[in-house]
Design a protein around this motif. Structure first.
Motif, PDB file in Angstrom:
ATOM      1  N   ALA A   1       0.737  -1.234   0.068  1.00  0.00           N
ATOM      2  CA  ALA A   1      -0.096  -0.094   0.036  1.00  0.00           C
ATOM      3  C   ALA A   1       0.747   1.193  -0.096  1.00  0.00           C
ATOM      4  O   ALA A   1       0.791   2.340  -0.801  1.00  0.00           O
ATOM      5  N   GLU A   2       1.906   1.146   0.738  1.00  0.00           N
ATOM      6  CA  GLU A   2       2.950   2.313   0.785  1.00  0.00           C
ATOM      7  C   GLU A   2       3.517   2.557  -0.641  1.00  0.00           C
ATOM      8  O   GLU A   2       3.606   3.757  -1.247  1.00  0.00           O
ATOM      9  N   ALA A   3       3.814   1.451  -1.223  1.00  0.00           N
ATOM     10  CA  ALA A   3       4.619   1.598  -2.521  1.00  0.00           C
ATOM     11  C   ALA A   3       3.709   2.187  -3.563  1.00  0.00           C
ATOM     12  O   ALA A   3       4.016   2.940  -4.542  1.00  0.00           O
ATOM     13  N   GLU A   4       2.362   1.780  -3.359  1.00  0.00           N
ATOM     14  CA  GLU A   4       1.694   2.388  -4.507  1.00  0.00           C
ATOM     15  C   GLU A   4       1.041   3.789  -4.217  1.00  0.00           C
ATOM     16  O   GLU A   4       0.610   4.515  -5.314  1.00  0.00           O
ATOM     17  N   LYS A   5       1.659   4.342  -3.314  1.00  0.00           N
ATOM     18  CA  LYS A   5       1.713   5.733  -3.265  1.00  0.00           C
ATOM     19  C   LYS A   5       2.477   6.523  -4.347  1.00  0.00           C
ATOM     20  O   LYS A   5       2.373   7.887  -4.652  1.00  0.00           O
ATOM     21  N   VAL A   6       3.305   5.732  -4.806  1.00  0.00           N
ATOM     22  CA  VAL A   6       4.182   6.537  -6.025  1.00  0.00           C
ATOM     23  C   VAL A   6       3.312   6.993  -7.234  1.00  0.00           C
ATOM     24  O   VAL A   6       3.590   8.072  -7.870  1.00  0.00           O
ATOM     25  N   VAL A   7       2.085   6.463  -7.386  1.00  0.00           N
ATOM     26  CA  VAL A   7       1.191   6.966  -8.474  1.00  0.00           C
ATOM     27  C   VAL A   7       0.972   8.363  -8.085  1.00  0.00           C
ATOM     28  O   VAL A   7       0.359   9.242  -9.023  1.00  0.00           O
ATOM     29  N   ASP A   8       0.727   8.958  -6.753  1.00  0.00           N
ATOM     30  CA  ASP A   8       0.587  10.128  -6.604  1.00  0.00           C
ATOM     31  C   ASP A   8       1.679  11.229  -6.791  1.00  0.00           C
ATOM     32  O   ASP A   8       1.363  12.415  -6.699  1.00  0.00           O
ATOM     33  N   LEU A   9       2.905  10.945  -7.229  1.00  0.00           N
ATOM     34  CA  LEU A   9       4.052  11.564  -7.449  1.00  0.00           C
ATOM     35  C   LEU A   9       3.508  12.527  -8.809  1.00  0.00           C
ATOM     36  O   LEU A   9       3.250  11.968  -9.796  1.00  0.00           O
ATOM     37  N   ALA A  10       3.495  13.899  -8.474  1.00  0.00           N
ATOM     38  CA  ALA A  10       3.383  14.578  -9.816  1.00  0.00           C
ATOM     39  C   ALA A  10       4.535  14.785 -10.832  1.00  0.00           C
ATOM     40  O   ALA A  10       5.458  15.468  -9.955  1.00  0.00           O
ATOM     41  N   GLY A  11       4.509  14.724 -11.872  1.00  0.00           N
ATOM     42  CA  GLY A  11       5.531  14.997 -12.587  1.00  0.00           C
ATOM     43  C   GLY A  11       6.727  14.160 -12.368  1.00  0.00           C
ATOM     44  O   GLY A  11       7.784  14.890 -12.524  1.00  0.00           O
ATOM     45  N   PHE A  12       6.633  13.383 -11.921  1.00  0.00           N
ATOM     46  CA  PHE A  12       7.937  12.430 -11.411  1.00  0.00           C
ATOM     47  C   PHE A  12       8.931  12.194 -12.715  1.00  0.00           C
ATOM     48  O   PHE A  12       8.418  11.467 -13.753  1.00  0.00           O
ATOM     49  N   THR A  13      10.198  12.588 -12.794  1.00  0.00           N
ATOM     50  CA  THR A  13      11.227  12.041 -13.703  1.00  0.00           C
ATOM     51  C   THR A  13      12.304  11.438 -13.008  1.00  0.00           C
ATOM     52  O   THR A  13      12.891  11.986 -12.297  1.00  0.00           O
ATOM     53  N   ALA A  14      12.508  10.243 -13.602  1.00  0.00           N
ATOM     54  CA  ALA A  14      13.727   9.663 -12.954  1.00  0.00           C
ATOM     55  C   ALA A  14      14.732  10.217 -13.089  1.00  0.00           C
ATOM     56  O   ALA A  14      15.218  10.564 -14.239  1.00  0.00           O
ATOM     57  N   PRO A  15      15.804  10.427 -12.263  1.00  0.00           N
ATOM     58  CA  PRO A  15      17.002  11.127 -12.528  1.00  0.00           C
ATOM     59  C   PRO A  15      18.146  10.445 -13.419  1.00  0.00           C
ATOM     60  O   PRO A  15      19.059  10.890 -13.970  1.00  0.00           O
ATOM     61  N   SER A  16      17.993   8.875 -13.235  1.00  0.00           N
ATOM     62  CA  SER A  16      19.036   8.213 -14.175  1.00  0.00           C
ATOM     63  C   SER A  16      18.220   6.872 -14.161  1.00  0.00           C
ATOM     64  O   SER A  16      17.324   6.508 -13.398  1.00  0.00           O
ATOM     65  N   GLY A  17      19.206   5.958 -14.527  1.00  0.00           N
ATOM     66  CA  GLY A  17      18.733   4.324 -14.488  1.00  0.00           C
ATOM     67  C   GLY A  17      18.786   3.750 -12.988  1.00  0.00           C
ATOM     68  O   GLY A  17      18.159   2.871 -13.005  1.00  0.00           O
ATOM     69  N   TRP A  18      19.418   4.450 -12.199  1.00  0.00           N
ATOM     70  CA  TRP A  18      19.490   4.005 -10.884  1.00  0.00           C
ATOM     71  C   TRP A  18      18.352   3.983 -10.178  1.00  0.00           C
ATOM     72  O   TRP A  18      18.244   3.389  -9.239  1.00  0.00           O
TER      73      TRP A  18
END
Length: 421
Positions: free
Chosen positions: A282-299
């Motif tokens: 349930a905690e992991a699924e909160k990632v969908v609430d991140l607005a405009g998330f852009t991964a900084p790199s492949g890591w």
């Protein structure tokens, strides 16, 4: 060629060979040192796994008998991650170093700025190249093909670190923390667990020096995967607890803390803790609430696209087959898992669906999903998928009475686990 050399030529570690035969790893060790001989009841299966005739097997066993009483020194060619005791001790040492370094550093940084990230400056060229290498790694069907480029980049980065003034070391350490994580992923995908643990420990140390908390936490998460590969779920939970503390010091706009939670769910499932697993998911699924998330790199690639397959895999671990099948079948319909896309991810989901069939004693389901997963493992040369298939093979039990399942099992047994870098 003696017994041990034949085993290694076929790509089996002592641990993997024992798993296929249904014996303890120490039993295989005693055979290879000549202290005991394989029992007659096992020899037909042994010949099948070693891909020799019974007469050829008897010759190998006779060689073991000649060596009885003189213990063999483990060969230098034994593959990293082979399950040997010394190798396991090295991995445990690296795990302790990674965790204690994290906890002591957390105490030392109390009251200091927690928003300082990787400096760019002189490291921008390395950062750009690292990002490109991650893209190549993700797109490559054979991951090991990327290793020579990563190795060359690490050598260049090391020389640059030695030549740069101390004021620029922090930025370069951040680039090193990034690159060592990629090196670790390459090692882990090829079942070189000790090499992977060493790379992730170095990545954590370099990221700590750069005071890049998200990069640091990700190195610890990857280290936890190495630990879980040996089913040491409690120990992995300790690493992930340290990663959770580090991630809280990082950038709240990144998905690091949610990736930590996702992997914590796997450790809880491994320990049979359904409630804790559900909370972490349930905690992991909160990632969908991140607005405009852009991964900084492949890591850092955790963006919620793998939530369904992760949840399904956890349900398989916990034996909740109906829940698992529903979630995994839905996951296969995602664009990212369509045929011709990610071989590794699709193969893992197919392996889980085949495992559900094995637990239900449904040979049709085993063969349907297991054969496609096998073809993906062959096409990608992925040792990760080979490991997943060997886990599936161990679930067959009485289903091997079905000719189709027996044939699939033989093909999995012949699949090379180690894809050397």
């Amino acid at each position: 060629m003696d017994f041990a050399e034949r085993r290694k030529m076929l790509g089996y570690s002592q641990e993997g060979f024992a798993h296929v035969l249904g014996v303890d790893r120490t039993t295989v060790g005693r055979w290879e040192t000549g202290r005991t001989m394989p029992q007659p009841a096992l020899r037909s299966r042994l010949a099948q796994v070693l891909q020799v005739s019974l007469d050829e097997l008897n010759t190998l066993v006779a060689q073991l008998a000649c060596d009885e009483g003189s213990a063999r020194t483990p060969s230098a060619s034994d593959h990293h991650g082979s399950g040997d005791i010394d190798d396991m001790i090295r991995r445990e040492f690296l795990r302790v170093i990674a965790v204690t370094g994290t906890l002591s550093s957390l105490s030392a940084t109390d009251g200091q700025s927690l928003t300082e990230g990787v400096q760019r400056g002189a490291s921008k060229d390395f950062t750009r190249m690292n990002s490109h290498l991650w893209q190549v790694y993700q797109l490559a069907r054979s991951k090991s093909s990327v290793f020579p480029i990563v190795q060359d980049q690490l050598a260049t980065l090391t020389r640059t670190l030695e030549a740069r003034p101390e004021t620029e070391a922090g930025a370069l350490c951040g680039a090193a923390g990034d690159l060592f994580q990629l090196a670790g992923e390459l090692a882990f995908d090829n079942s070189r667990y000790t090499d992977a643990a060493a790379s992730y420990t170095l990545a954590a140390s370099a990221s700590r020096e750069a005071r890049s908390y998200d990069l640091w936490a990700c190195a610890l998460v990857r280290h936890a995967y190495v630990t879980m590969s040996g089913k040491q779920y409690k120990e992995a939970a300790g690493i992930l607890s340290a990663a959770e503390k580090i991630a809280k010091c990082g950038d709240g706009a990144l998905s690091t803390r949610y990736w930590v939670a996702s992997v914590q769910a796997e450790s809880y499932a491994g320990m049979g803790q359904l409630a804790a697993c559900e909370r972490a998911l349930a905690e992991a699924e909160k990632v969908v609430d991140l607005a405009g998330f852009t991964a900084p790199s492949g890591w850092l690639r955790f963006d919620g696209s793998r939530l369904a397959e992760g949840r399904g895999a956890r349900y398989v671990q916990l034996g909740r087959l109906d829940l698992a099948e529903s979630v995994l079948t839905g996951a296969l319909k995602q664009d990212a898992l369509a045929e011709g896309q990610s071989f590794r991810r699709r193969g893992a989901v197919l392996s889980d669906l085949a495992a559900i069939g094995a637990k239900r004693r449904d040979p049709d389901q085993v063969v349907t999903f297991g054969r496609e997963a096998l073809e993906l493992a062959r096409a990608s040369s992925s040792a990760y998928l080979a490991r997943r298939l060997r886990g599936l093979r161990a679930e067959f039990g009485p289903l091997v009475g079905d000719g189709r399942v027996a044939e699939l099992g033989a093909e999995i047994d012949a699949l090379s686990t180690w894809q050397h870098i």
